[in-house]
Scaffold this motif. Structure first.
Motif, PDB file in Angstrom:
ATOM      1  N   CYS A 208       0.882  -1.205  -0.095  1.00 39.78           N
ATOM      2  CA  CYS A 208       0.027   0.013   0.003  1.00 39.78           C
ATOM      3  C   CYS A 208       0.959   1.300  -0.052  1.00 39.78           C
ATOM      4  O   CYS A 208       0.776   2.382  -0.746  1.00 39.78           O
ATOM      5  CB  CYS A 208      -0.971   0.089   1.351  1.00 39.78           C
ATOM      6  N   HIS A 240      -2.386  -0.441   6.542  1.00 36.18           N
ATOM      7  CA  HIS A 240      -2.307  -0.179   5.221  1.00 36.18           C
ATOM      8  C   HIS A 240      -1.094   0.793   4.804  1.00 36.18           C
ATOM      9  O   HIS A 240      -0.963   1.561   3.806  1.00 36.18           O
ATOM     10  CB  HIS A 240      -3.581   0.427   4.420  1.00 36.18           C
ATOM     11  N   PRO A 259      -7.668  -0.565   1.902  1.00 35.44           N
ATOM     12  CA  PRO A 259      -6.784   0.445   1.622  1.00 35.44           C
ATOM     13  C   PRO A 259      -7.521   1.682   1.344  1.00 35.44           C
ATOM     14  O   PRO A 259      -8.831   1.649   0.367  1.00 35.44           O
ATOM     15  CB  PRO A 259      -5.863   0.160   0.494  1.00 35.44           C
TER      16      PRO A 259
END
Length: 303
Positions: A208, A240, A259
């Motif tokens: 992420c 994330h 996310p």
């Protein structure tokens, strides 16, 4: 429905990135609906809002078990409900209307909408428009051409929860809004593809961070994925952003990945309703979510 990692609020600044787009303000919220059908199983928090087992246990299933069959059924209904909710998105429709139709859609199938009553949440889904990161409460604001709106849907079936969300484009959107949605969804897919036995949970946060930075965005570090099963929010928390979790994934483990990419700063402020959170700079936010299970050779999307 995202878990909260560290809910710090920042003072609201003047919209920097919203351009001519009005910032989201709280509208009128209609009275909470009630699931009165005695044949619909209610989660433990339905009456009080409190879930005593929240975050205390991991969600792990044996393959071929009746419990996993029920979990997959809950996730199927979450996915189907999200698809239905998304079909309602168009200019002129209010998020309250979407919520009402989703409520009717779910209870007609003898299913309980998981968000309803969870810690006092008053609606059957979360609707987060434009700069709202997550947990938006459906109200009487009409969607307008160019908005993006995340719909977060969860269903409670035979004692198990399924959880999923997506960000929908309202009519024709700007190139930037479109790219934000595309990049965020691509990140979710990449995270899922990276999961499997022996992989560290922290790999998700690493992906992420790398993908958001490469796209020129920030990935929110305040709202997490989570284990899910007989309890709505279970261990582990799924961050994330880069983190030091040493947890190794094992077959049968179930959790969400969800996310949130922010066009500008990930910093946020909380609205007066105690739920809705918006970016401080007015930048757009997009979120996508799936519930997955770790298999012997990777991960399976349940939603």
């Amino acid at each position: 429905m995202s878990g909260k990692r560290l809910l710090t609020t920042a003072a609201r600044s003047a919209g920097i990135l919203n351009g001519n787009r009005p910032l989201v303000s709280l509208g009128t919220v209609s009275p909470r609906m009630t699931v009165s059908d005695p044949d619909i199983l209610h989660p433990p928090y339905a009456a009080t809002g409190n879930d005593p087992n929240s975050g205390q246990y991991y969600s792990h299933f044996n393959f071929g078990s009746k419990e996993l069959e029920h979990m997959k059924e809950a996730c199927y209904h979450a996915r189907e409900t999200l698809e239905y909710a998304g079909s309602l998105v168009k200019p002129g429709v209010t998020t309250d209307e979407i919520d009402r139709k989703v409520f009717e859609h779910v209870v007609a199938r003898k299913i309980y909408p998981s968000p309803l009553g969870y810690r006092g949440f008053p609606k059957s889904l979360c609707s987060s428009i434009n700069e709202v990161l997550c947990h938006g409460v459906p109200d009487d604001r009409e969607l307008v051409e160019g908005d993006i709106v995340n719909l977060d849907v969860s269903t409670y079936v035979k004692g198990f929860h399924g959880d999923t969300s997506a960000t929908f484009r309202v009519g024709a959107v700007s190139d930037e809004a479109d790219r934000l949605c595309t990049e965020t969804e691509s990140c979710l897919k990449a995270c899922i593809e990276a999961c499997g036995p022996g992989v560290k949970l922290s790999k998700i946060g690493e992906i992420c961070s790398e993908m958001s930075e490469a796209a020129g965005y920030e990935s929110s570090d305040s709202f997490c994925g989570h284990g899910i099963g007989q309890t709505f929010h279970m261990a582990p928390l799924v961050f994330h952003t880069r983190n030091n979790s040493n947890l190794e994934l094992v077959p049968g483990l179930v959790f969400t990945i969800e996310p949130i990419f922010c066009q500008g700063s990930m910093k946020f402020y909380e609205h007066a309703d105690g739920w809705t959170v918006s970016t401080v700079d007015g930048g757009l936010a997009a979120q996508y979510e799936h519930t997955i299970i770790i298999t012997d050779n990777g991960a399976e999307i349940l939603t």
